[in-house]
Motif scaffolding. Structure first.
Motif, PDB file in Angstrom:
ATOM      1  N   GLY A  75      11.398   5.330  -1.662  1.00  0.00           N
ATOM      2  CA  GLY A  75      11.040   3.971  -2.042  1.00  0.00           C
ATOM      3  C   GLY A  75      10.654   3.087  -0.876  1.00  0.00           C
ATOM      4  O   GLY A  75       9.727   2.282  -0.975  1.00  0.00           O
ATOM      5  N   GLU A  76      11.345   3.213   0.259  1.00  0.00           N
ATOM      6  CA  GLU A  76      11.075   2.355   1.395  1.00  0.00           C
ATOM      7  C   GLU A  76       9.693   2.612   1.987  1.00  0.00           C
ATOM      8  O   GLU A  76       9.085   1.713   2.573  1.00  0.00           O
ATOM      9  N   ASN A  77       9.185   3.824   1.865  1.00  0.00           N
ATOM     10  CA  ASN A  77       7.882   4.178   2.430  1.00  0.00           C
ATOM     11  C   ASN A  77       6.729   3.926   1.462  1.00  0.00           C
ATOM     12  O   ASN A  77       5.563   4.141   1.813  1.00  0.00           O
ATOM     13  N   SER A  88      -3.086  -0.904 -13.542  1.00  0.00           N
ATOM     14  CA  SER A  88      -2.275  -1.871 -12.808  1.00  0.00           C
ATOM     15  C   SER A  88      -1.750  -1.263 -11.510  1.00  0.00           C
ATOM     16  O   SER A  88      -1.615  -0.044 -11.375  1.00  0.00           O
ATOM     17  N   VAL A  89      -1.464  -2.133 -10.556  1.00  0.00           N
ATOM     18  CA  VAL A  89      -0.968  -1.719  -9.247  1.00  0.00           C
ATOM     19  C   VAL A  89       0.321  -2.469  -8.955  1.00  0.00           C
ATOM     20  O   VAL A  89       0.397  -3.689  -9.133  1.00  0.00           O
ATOM     21  N   ILE A  90       1.333  -1.747  -8.501  1.00  0.00           N
ATOM     22  CA  ILE A  90       2.591  -2.361  -8.094  1.00  0.00           C
ATOM     23  C   ILE A  90       2.772  -2.094  -6.601  1.00  0.00           C
ATOM     24  O   ILE A  90       2.979  -0.949  -6.200  1.00  0.00           O
ATOM     25  N   PRO A  91       2.653  -3.135  -5.760  1.00  0.00           N
ATOM     26  CA  PRO A  91       2.852  -2.943  -4.316  1.00  0.00           C
ATOM     27  C   PRO A  91       4.285  -2.521  -4.012  1.00  0.00           C
ATOM     28  O   PRO A  91       5.221  -2.858  -4.733  1.00  0.00           O
ATOM     29  N   GLY A  92       4.433  -1.784  -2.911  1.00  0.00           N
ATOM     30  CA  GLY A  92       5.746  -1.340  -2.484  1.00  0.00           C
ATOM     31  C   GLY A  92       6.162  -1.998  -1.181  1.00  0.00           C
ATOM     32  O   GLY A  92       5.401  -2.782  -0.588  1.00  0.00           O
ATOM     33  N   PRO A  93       7.342  -1.679  -0.684  1.00  0.00           N
ATOM     34  CA  PRO A  93       7.853  -2.287   0.548  1.00  0.00           C
ATOM     35  C   PRO A  93       6.986  -2.029   1.776  1.00  0.00           C
ATOM     36  O   PRO A  93       6.988  -2.828   2.711  1.00  0.00           O
ATOM     37  N   ALA A  94       6.248  -0.913   1.794  1.00  0.00           N
ATOM     38  CA  ALA A  94       5.443  -0.564   2.972  1.00  0.00           C
ATOM     39  C   ALA A  94       4.025  -1.121   2.904  1.00  0.00           C
ATOM     40  O   ALA A  94       3.207  -0.859   3.791  1.00  0.00           O
ATOM     41  N   CYS A  95       3.703  -1.896   1.875  1.00  0.00           N
ATOM     42  CA  CYS A  95       2.346  -2.440   1.712  1.00  0.00           C
ATOM     43  C   CYS A  95       2.161  -3.658   2.613  1.00  0.00           C
ATOM     44  O   CYS A  95       3.078  -4.464   2.790  1.00  0.00           O
ATOM     45  N   VAL A 108      -7.186   1.669   0.176  1.00  0.00           N
ATOM     46  CA  VAL A 108      -8.153   1.050   1.076  1.00  0.00           C
ATOM     47  C   VAL A 108      -7.411   0.306   2.179  1.00  0.00           C
ATOM     48  O   VAL A 108      -6.533  -0.515   1.901  1.00  0.00           O
ATOM     49  N   ILE A 109      -7.748   0.620   3.425  1.00  0.00           N
ATOM     50  CA  ILE A 109      -7.182  -0.079   4.574  1.00  0.00           C
ATOM     51  C   ILE A 109      -8.306  -0.901   5.198  1.00  0.00           C
ATOM     52  O   ILE A 109      -9.246  -0.347   5.766  1.00  0.00           O
TER      53      ILE A 109
END
Length: 241
Positions: A75-77, A88-95, A108-109
């Motif tokens: 989850g942290e990564n 739909s998109v759910i951002p995570g902690p590493a975003c 996309v970076i």
């Protein structure tokens, strides 16, 4: 809401037929080299270049694509989860603010720099079941400046898939690659994109350790990238098939 994911694990889970695209100048690698592609795209609005990592094939029944920074799916990564059924998109902690997800599930970076180098992992999920994951290692070489500093060697494991990308501040140049200050002599495990911007080493071997750099020119204009020192160590994972 936490996206479904397998328990954290290190390494790669077999994913039959998986193909990934790491963007920076269109490049199809033969099947024996992992089925990856490398391209670079220019934003039509800002004229900035971006790196796009996308899956051109997914296991049947995939509902969710989950992107991670690193080679551990926990989850942290997690950068973000993309739900195919409703887009739909759910951002995570590493975003971070420079990362977005396209409608096809690609990562996309925007305005990539050397700091974006490292492992990227994609996991496919159906319902609550992980269908597998795959990791690649990407190194982005920024143009050398008077303020560039020599970084510590980057350690990679033998048998990894490694991409080294020459960045030229969004301008088109002719590119040549050098290893230990000698012009690159391609080996059987090395592949160059048609425009030479991307060097792929797959699988990387102990003897591929060295200092990598690209030189670029156009007319009277020329430059070179910062150097990348690769130290290839014995792998603690199974080799790629």
């Amino acid at each position: 809401m936490e996206a479904p994911s397998a328990h954290g694990h290190r390494g790669r889970v077999p994913w039959t037929g998986l193909q990934l695209a790491v963007s920076l100048l269109i490049f199809w690698i033969p099947p024996r080299s992992g089925g990856f592609t490398v391209e670079s795209r220019q934003n039509n609005v800002t004229s900035n270049f971006c790196t796009i990592i996308s899956a051109t094939y997914m296991p049947p029944g995939t509902d969710v694509l989950i992107w991670y920074k690193g080679n551990i799916t926990n989850g942290e990564n997690r950068i973000a989860s993309y739900f195919k059924n409703h887009g739909s998109v759910i951002p995570g902690p590493a975003c971070n603010s420079r990362q977005t997800i396209n409608t096809d599930g690609s990562l996309v970076i925007h305005r990539p720099t050397r700091k974006d180098s490292g492992y990227y992992t994609l996991e496919a999920v159906r319902g609550v079941q992980s269908l597998g994951s795959v990791s690649i290692q990407v190194f982005l070489l920024d143009p050398e400046t008077p303020f560039s500093v020599q970084e510590s060697p980057s350690t990679v494991q033998e048998n990894d898939i490694v991409f080294i990308v020459c960045q030229t501040n969004g301008k088109r140049f002719s590119v040549n690659w050098y290893v230990n200050e000698q012009k690159l002599q391609k080996k059987h495990n090395m592949y160059l994109s048609s425009n030479q911007y991307t060097l792929t080493i797959n699988p990387i071997r102990r003897q591929d350790s060295g200092i990598y750099r690209c030189m670029y020119h156009r007319g009277m204009r020329f430059g070179r990238s910062e150097s990348l020192t690769l130290l290839v160590v014995q792998s603690d994972r199974s080799p790629h098939k």
